[in-house]
Scaffold this motif. Structure first.
Motif, PDB file in Angstrom:
ATOM      1  N   GLU A  89       7.943  13.647  15.177  1.00 42.42           N
ATOM      2  CA  GLU A  89       8.513  15.117  14.627  1.00 42.42           C
ATOM      3  C   GLU A  89       9.445  15.057  13.309  1.00 42.42           C
ATOM      4  O   GLU A  89       9.534  15.703  12.666  1.00 42.42           O
ATOM      5  N   ARG A  90      10.010  13.706  13.480  1.00 43.89           N
ATOM      6  CA  ARG A  90      10.796  13.270  12.092  1.00 43.89           C
ATOM      7  C   ARG A  90      12.037  14.545  11.831  1.00 43.89           C
ATOM      8  O   ARG A  90      12.025  14.728  10.803  1.00 43.89           O
ATOM      9  N   PRO A  91      12.866  14.546  13.028  1.00 48.46           N
ATOM     10  CA  PRO A  91      14.049  15.303  12.483  1.00 48.46           C
ATOM     11  C   PRO A  91      15.058  14.620  11.633  1.00 48.46           C
ATOM     12  O   PRO A  91      15.753  15.153  10.999  1.00 48.46           O
ATOM     13  N   ILE A  92      15.005  13.226  11.908  1.00 47.43           N
ATOM     14  CA  ILE A  92      15.477  12.393  10.814  1.00 47.43           C
ATOM     15  C   ILE A  92      14.657  11.344  10.641  1.00 47.43           C
ATOM     16  O   ILE A  92      13.674  10.903  11.220  1.00 47.43           O
ATOM     17  N   GLN A  93      15.052  10.696   9.293  1.00 52.16           N
ATOM     18  CA  GLN A  93      13.900   9.761   8.619  1.00 52.16           C
ATOM     19  C   GLN A  93      14.951   8.819   8.291  1.00 52.16           C
ATOM     20  O   GLN A  93      16.244   8.804   7.889  1.00 52.16           O
ATOM     21  N   VAL A  94      14.164   7.388   7.820  1.00 50.43           N
ATOM     22  CA  VAL A  94      14.784   6.566   7.432  1.00 50.43           C
ATOM     23  C   VAL A  94      15.373   6.751   5.846  1.00 50.43           C
ATOM     24  O   VAL A  94      14.413   7.220   5.128  1.00 50.43           O
ATOM     25  N   GLY A  95      16.552   6.822   5.633  1.00 50.16           N
ATOM     26  CA  GLY A  95      17.213   6.917   4.510  1.00 50.16           C
ATOM     27  C   GLY A  95      18.025   8.315   4.316  1.00 50.16           C
ATOM     28  O   GLY A  95      18.672   8.560   3.292  1.00 50.16           O
ATOM     29  N   ASP A  96      17.886   9.258   5.270  1.00 44.93           N
ATOM     30  CA  ASP A  96      18.599  10.299   5.606  1.00 44.93           C
ATOM     31  C   ASP A  96      20.250   9.797   5.911  1.00 44.93           C
ATOM     32  O   ASP A  96      20.406   9.160   6.553  1.00 44.93           O
ATOM     33  N   PHE A  97      20.814  10.916   5.302  1.00 45.10           N
ATOM     34  CA  PHE A  97      22.620  10.939   5.416  1.00 45.10           C
ATOM     35  C   PHE A  97      22.635  12.008   6.594  1.00 45.10           C
ATOM     36  O   PHE A  97      22.705  13.268   6.661  1.00 45.10           O
ATOM     37  N   VAL A  98      23.352  11.122   7.658  1.00 44.82           N
ATOM     38  CA  VAL A  98      23.427  12.217   8.910  1.00 44.82           C
ATOM     39  C   VAL A  98      24.689  11.809   9.244  1.00 44.82           C
ATOM     40  O   VAL A  98      25.694  10.805   8.985  1.00 44.82           O
ATOM     41  N   GLU A  99      25.341  12.858  10.180  1.00 42.99           N
ATOM     42  CA  GLU A  99      26.478  12.844  11.008  1.00 42.99           C
ATOM     43  C   GLU A  99      26.293  13.147  12.327  1.00 42.99           C
ATOM     44  O   GLU A  99      25.444  14.181  12.827  1.00 42.99           O
ATOM     45  N   VAL A 100      26.678  12.054  13.141  1.00 42.82           N
ATOM     46  CA  VAL A 100      26.393  11.941  14.779  1.00 42.82           C
ATOM     47  C   VAL A 100      27.737  11.837  15.212  1.00 42.82           C
ATOM     48  O   VAL A 100      28.257  10.748  15.296  1.00 42.82           O
ATOM     49  N   GLY A 101      28.102  12.886  15.722  1.00 41.89           N
ATOM     50  CA  GLY A 101      29.625  13.020  16.421  1.00 41.89           C
ATOM     51  C   GLY A 101      30.630  12.521  15.222  1.00 41.89           C
ATOM     52  O   GLY A 101      30.697  13.055  14.327  1.00 41.89           O
ATOM     53  N   SER A 102      31.386  11.434  15.610  1.00 44.56           N
ATOM     54  CA  SER A 102      32.434  10.906  14.573  1.00 44.56           C
ATOM     55  C   SER A 102      31.686   9.937  13.600  1.00 44.56           C
ATOM     56  O   SER A 102      32.571   9.379  12.872  1.00 44.56           O
ATOM     57  N   ILE A 130       0.774  -1.194   0.006  1.00 43.10           N
ATOM     58  CA  ILE A 130       0.125   0.044   0.262  1.00 43.10           C
ATOM     59  C   ILE A 130       0.833   1.328   0.103  1.00 43.10           C
ATOM     60  O   ILE A 130       0.802   1.992  -0.852  1.00 43.10           O
ATOM     61  N   LEU A 131       1.970   1.390   1.022  1.00 41.66           N
ATOM     62  CA  LEU A 131       2.575   2.548   1.077  1.00 41.66           C
ATOM     63  C   LEU A 131       3.566   2.649  -0.227  1.00 41.66           C
ATOM     64  O   LEU A 131       3.715   3.886  -0.482  1.00 41.66           O
ATOM     65  N   ASN A 132       4.033   1.545  -0.652  1.00 45.07           N
ATOM     66  CA  ASN A 132       4.919   1.943  -2.000  1.00 45.07           C
ATOM     67  C   ASN A 132       4.123   2.520  -3.100  1.00 45.07           C
ATOM     68  O   ASN A 132       4.639   3.016  -3.758  1.00 45.07           O
ATOM     69  N   ILE A 133       2.860   2.118  -3.132  1.00 47.08           N
ATOM     70  CA  ILE A 133       2.177   2.521  -4.352  1.00 47.08           C
ATOM     71  C   ILE A 133       1.808   3.994  -4.119  1.00 47.08           C
ATOM     72  O   ILE A 133       1.669   4.871  -5.189  1.00 47.08           O
ATOM     73  N   THR A 134       1.642   4.692  -3.086  1.00 44.88           N
ATOM     74  CA  THR A 134       1.449   6.153  -2.958  1.00 44.88           C
ATOM     75  C   THR A 134       2.297   6.915  -3.464  1.00 44.88           C
ATOM     76  O   THR A 134       2.205   8.170  -3.563  1.00 44.88           O
ATOM     77  N   GLY A 135       3.758   6.493  -3.407  1.00 42.55           N
ATOM     78  CA  GLY A 135       4.812   7.426  -3.890  1.00 42.55           C
ATOM     79  C   GLY A 135       5.489   8.140  -2.921  1.00 42.55           C
ATOM     80  O   GLY A 135       6.221   8.840  -3.151  1.00 42.55           O
ATOM     81  N   ILE A 136       5.088   8.170  -1.529  1.00 40.81           N
ATOM     82  CA  ILE A 136       5.871   8.958  -0.731  1.00 40.81           C
ATOM     83  C   ILE A 136       7.241   8.434  -0.515  1.00 40.81           C
ATOM     84  O   ILE A 136       7.472   7.256  -0.627  1.00 40.81           O
ATOM     85  N   ASN A 137       8.121   9.265   0.300  1.00 41.73           N
ATOM     86  CA  ASN A 137       9.344   8.978   0.515  1.00 41.73           C
ATOM     87  C   ASN A 137       9.666   7.712   1.447  1.00 41.73           C
ATOM     88  O   ASN A 137       8.578   7.591   2.159  1.00 41.73           O
ATOM     89  N   ARG A 138      10.581   7.160   1.490  1.00 44.60           N
ATOM     90  CA  ARG A 138      11.063   6.276   2.284  1.00 44.60           C
ATOM     91  C   ARG A 138      10.731   6.436   3.947  1.00 44.60           C
ATOM     92  O   ARG A 138      10.359   5.716   4.593  1.00 44.60           O
ATOM     93  N   GLY A 139      11.650   7.537   4.139  1.00 39.83           N
ATOM     94  CA  GLY A 139      11.287   7.901   5.591  1.00 39.83           C
ATOM     95  C   GLY A 139      10.017   7.920   6.226  1.00 39.83           C
ATOM     96  O   GLY A 139       9.540   7.766   7.167  1.00 39.83           O
ATOM     97  N   THR A 140       8.922   8.908   5.100  1.00 38.19           N
ATOM     98  CA  THR A 140       7.536   8.664   5.747  1.00 38.19           C
ATOM     99  C   THR A 140       6.826   7.344   5.753  1.00 38.19           C
ATOM    100  O   THR A 140       6.118   7.005   6.597  1.00 38.19           O
ATOM    101  N   GLN A 141       7.309   6.571   5.009  1.00 39.02           N
ATOM    102  CA  GLN A 141       6.795   5.197   4.738  1.00 39.02           C
ATOM    103  C   GLN A 141       7.063   4.438   6.279  1.00 39.02           C
ATOM    104  O   GLN A 141       6.375   3.821   6.675  1.00 39.02           O
TER     105      GLN A 141
END
Length: 587
Positions: A406-419, A334-345
């Motif tokens: 709140e989704r400050p980060i989502q699945v699929g985001d490229f992040v830097e946390v410390g090192s 269902i969610l893949n058909i909606t076309g929303i990004n991976r983090g929202t899914q």
């Protein structure tokens, strides 16, 4: 080597999926078997005896062992057995009369004796009769006060009451029980003869031999099966060694479980061959069942035993599995058909999963018969315990909820946390998994994303700008340098042309003219690769245009002459005197 390990892990995954479906089927069977007595208990509140299955089995076994000429049709017989069982247990029949570990029939309470006492007295008389050498004489007769009694060797064995006989008449029930007693006593006397005991020992030896053979065959079969899955004991890579050790442990556990089942069934079969061992087995089994099913937890007005808690745990475990499978199906279909990004899914799927588990838990507890109002004190105590002893877990759980909503980060985001730098792969209730560019999974507590600085290259918009510093020699043509840098940027396929690349003249360094190339990209996870490619291209183009990249240089000038150090006359005289004293001592 690696391909072999991957194939082994794939096979193990297949086996784990097969075992998972077996567990799901077992949980479904447990649920059906558990809900059925609950439904009967709801429709017939007076049924509270845990031996209802034993009563039905005893009736069916007796009917099968006694091929009566007046046997009714199967449908009529099953209906009569069920009716007999309902009427019997509505009258609180709960004590079996046994002989040599086999249940013959059940008796109910009387005004004089409870059912347990009646059953014990009758069983003792039957035990004495089967051990005696006198022939057995059973008789059903009427007493002076019109009571139906069963006599054993001219002595009263028991009185069949109306509650014992329901729904039949006492005379019919007495005749039925007399036939069962006669057959049990005859069988008991036969099993105490020497020829039967010798035959039992022969059967026991055959069972032991069969168990040894079956164990050898099962060990060989399981070892061949695991040899196809287990990789060899490699020593080159630690991961392969750890995987091999884990699979070895699982293999040994499987083989040990099969061995235990084989010898347990063999011991059970041997114990049922002899009257004495069968009696011990029956008593031990009943003691264990009584201990295991005794209430250990009381909530409200209901008491719960270990099987109840195990069933509840299995139901909740099955609920978690079903919720996970349903959520994965909802996300993929269902969610893949909606076309929303991976983090929202992933966020929607996590919310749906936790909601299903929470609602399902409440429903399971209600079906299980637990009054949720009785958990108020327990939940309060649990809240205090969580607040005092599990602060970090509670903090990480709350942080996980904040990250999901709140989704400050989502699945699929490229992040830097410390090192750590990588792509967010999973946001759980307690921790978040980041996969680095080296394909290493870093598991970080959720609270860290809210308590420390996090650089999210993909937040709201994945387009970001890279800064690449370059220094050239002072005699270089800056227009050629600018055009060369722009040419290198525009030639890369992952560099965006809108906004266009730009070259900034930063300033005059100690040994170079400092420039900075600014380019825009929309794939933050490729930033290190893009930087490396641009550096390679810039080096090639600068050499083609004969533009040098300087390196820091320092000039050192050494001068000769007198040292600008002068001593005062007083200090010079003091040093001379000290030197003379030192020389005089040596002489």
């Amino acid at each position: 080597m690696r391909n072999y390990l991957n194939q082994s892990l794939i096979r193990l995954t297949t086996v784990s999926h097969f075992l998972r479906w077996i567990v799901c089927g077992f949980l479904a069977m447990v649920l059906v078997l558990w809900i059925s007595p609950k439904a009967i208990a709801v429709s017939l509140p007076s049924i509270q005896n845990p031996r209802l299955v034993s009563a039905i089995i005893a009736d069916v076994e007796w009917a099968n062992n006694n091929q009566r000429s007046d046997r009714r049709s199967d449908r009529e017989y099953v209906a009569s057995v069920f009716s007999n069982w309902i009427e019997l247990y509505l009258k609180k029949a709960k004590a079996p009369v046994t002989l040599d570990g086999q249940e013959i029939f059940f008796v109910t309470d009387t005004p004089e004796y409870p059912a347990e006492v009646r059953a014990q007295l009758i069983s003792e008389k039957l035990e004495a009769a089967v051990n005696s050498e006198n022939p057995v004489k059973l008789k059903v007769e009427q007493s002076n006060n019109q009571l139906t009694i069963i006599s054993l060797n001219n002595e009263q064995l028991l009185t069949v009451t109306a509650s014992d006989a329901a729904p039949n008449t006492p005379q019919e029930r007495a005749q039925e029980w007399a036939d069962r007693i006669q057959q049990s006593l005859t069988t008991g006397k036969q099993q105490r003869r020497l020829d039967f005991i010798i035959k039992g020992f022969i059967y026991s030896a055959a069972i032991v031999f069969a168990a040894i053979t079956l164990q050898s065959f099962s060990d060989k079969l399981l070892r061949q099966f695991w040899q196809r899955i287990l990789p060899p004991n490699f020593t080159e890579e630690n991961q392969q060694i750890k995987a091999s050790n884990s699979l070895d442990l699982f293999r040994n556990l499987t083989i040990g479980t099969v061995r235990f089942l084989i010898w347990f069934l063999a011991a059970l079969a041997i114990s049922n061959l002899f009257p004495l061992t069968r009696e011990w087995s029956y008593r031990i089994t009943n003691t264990l069942i009584a201990t295991f099913t005794s209430p250990i937890l009381t909530l409200g007005q209901k008491a719960y035993s270990v099987p109840d808690l195990i069933i509840l745990g299995l139901l909740l475990f099955g609920l978690a599995i079903v919720s996970g499978k349903a959520t994965d199906l909802f996300k993929s279909r269902i969610l893949n058909i909606t076309g929303i990004n991976r983090g929202t899914q992933e966020a929607i799927a996590a919310i749906v999963r936790y909601s299903a588990i929470a609602i399902g838990t409440v429903v399971v507890l209600q079906i299980w018969g637990l009054d949720l109002s009785s958990l108020t004190i327990l939940v309060s105590a649990l809240g205090i315990g969580v607040g005092l002893g599990f602060q970090d877990i509670a903090k990480n759980f709350a942080s996980g909820l904040i990250l999901l909503f709140e989704r400050p980060i989502q699945v699929g985001d490229f992040v830097e946390v410390g090192s750590y730098t990588g792509i967010v792969e999973y946001i759980g209730a307690r921790s978040t998994t980041i996969r680095t560019l080296d394909r290493i999974s870093i598991i970080l507590p959720n609270a860290r994303f809210l308590e420390s600085e996090v650089i999210n290259w993909s937040h709201s918009n994945p387009v970001s700008r890279l800064h690449i510093p370059i220094g050239v020699a002072y005699n270089s043509n800056i227009q050629v340098v600018e055009s060369t840098l722009l040419e290198a940027a525009k030639s890369h396929p992952l560099v965006l042309l809108v906004p266009p690349p730009k070259v900034m003249f930063i300033g005059f360094g100690e040994s170079s003219l400092d420039f900075e190339l600014l380019v825009w990209i929309d794939k933050p996870s490729e930033l290190f690769t893009i930087k490396s490619d641009l550096n390679f291209k810039i080096e090639i183009l600068l050499k083609q245009h004969q533009i040098n990249i300087p390196f820091p240089q320092r000039d050192l000038h050494v001068r000769s002459g007198n040292m600008p150090l002068q001593l005062s006359s007083e200090l010079e005289q003091t040093l001379v005197q000290l030197l003379q004293k030192f020389l005089s001592k040596d002489n």
